[in-house]
Design a protein around this motif. Structure first.
Motif, short mmCIF file in Angstrom:
data_model
loop_
_atom_site.label_atom_id
_atom_site.label_comp_id
_atom_site.label_asym_id
_atom_site.label_seq_id
_atom_site.Cartn_x
_atom_site.Cartn_y
_atom_site.Cartn_z
N VAL A 234 41.64 45.89 45.95
CA VAL A 234 43.00 45.84 45.43
C VAL A 234 43.03 46.01 43.91
CG1 VAL A 234 45.05 44.38 45.22
CG2 VAL A 234 43.75 44.41 47.34
N MET A 235 42.05 45.51 43.21
CA MET A 235 42.08 45.50 41.75
C MET A 235 42.24 46.89 41.12
SD MET A 235 42.42 43.22 39.74
CE MET A 235 42.42 42.80 38.05
N ALA B 247 46.08 34.50 44.24
CA ALA B 247 45.29 35.09 43.16
C ALA B 247 44.00 35.71 43.69
CB ALA B 247 44.97 34.04 42.11
N CYS B 248 43.48 35.18 44.78
CA CYS B 248 42.24 35.72 45.32
C CYS B 248 42.46 37.15 45.86
CB CYS B 248 41.67 34.82 46.40
SG CYS B 248 42.65 34.75 47.91
N LEU B 249 43.70 37.46 46.25
CA LEU B 249 43.98 38.82 46.73
C LEU B 249 43.87 39.83 45.60
CD1 LEU B 249 47.03 38.25 49.07
CD2 LEU B 249 44.70 38.81 49.72
N PHE C 153 48.40 50.95 38.68
CA PHE C 153 49.85 50.74 38.65
C PHE C 153 50.29 50.24 37.28
CE2 PHE C 153 53.43 47.82 39.00
CZ PHE C 153 54.39 48.68 39.47
N ALA C 154 49.56 49.28 36.72
CA ALA C 154 49.92 48.72 35.42
C ALA C 154 49.87 49.80 34.33
CB ALA C 154 49.00 47.56 35.07
N ARG C 155 48.85 50.65 34.37
CA ARG C 155 48.75 51.71 33.37
C ARG C 155 49.90 52.71 33.50
NH1 ARG C 155 42.27 52.40 33.78
NH2 ARG C 155 41.76 50.71 32.36
#
Length: 105
Positions: free
Chosen positions: A45-46, A37-39, A52-54
């Motif tokens: 990266v965020m 999760a830290c990645l 990508f999600a959008r």
């Protein structure tokens, strides 16, 4: 029970390894793998994950809209076909669609 150990040779065939009494396998886990999760929370990266999600959301919406439109067209065609079958004037309503009943002799 007798155990047997074999390895895959360069020729693609399994070859028995004689004289092996026990085998110990060690797998070292990197430090970052324990907390993936830290990645995702990394500043680098965020933005990529959000983009990508959008993009994925927009693509799924487009595909589902097309599927919904095709399903509506199929339903309308089914209703039209059903209505056409009900309105067939070639027989009286009381008569079977397969013709008059056969008489027994």
């Amino acid at each position: 029970m007798t155990a047997r150990m074999e390895i895959l040779g360069d020729d693609g065939e399994w070859q028995e390894v004689p004289g092996v009494v026990s085998v110990e396998i060690r797998a070292e886990v990197p430090d970052w793998a324990s907390e993936p999760a830290c990645l995702l929370q990394s500043a680098d990266v965020m933005p990529l994950v959000v983009a990508f999600a959008r993009k994925a959301k927009a693509e799924y919406e487009r595909v589902f809209d097309q599927v919904a439109q095709q399903m509506k067209q199929a339903a309308a065609a089914g209703r039209a076909y059903e209505a056409a079958l009900k309105g067939r004037p070639d027989r009286p309503a009381w008569q079977s669609p397969y013709g008059p009943a056969r008489r027994r002799r």
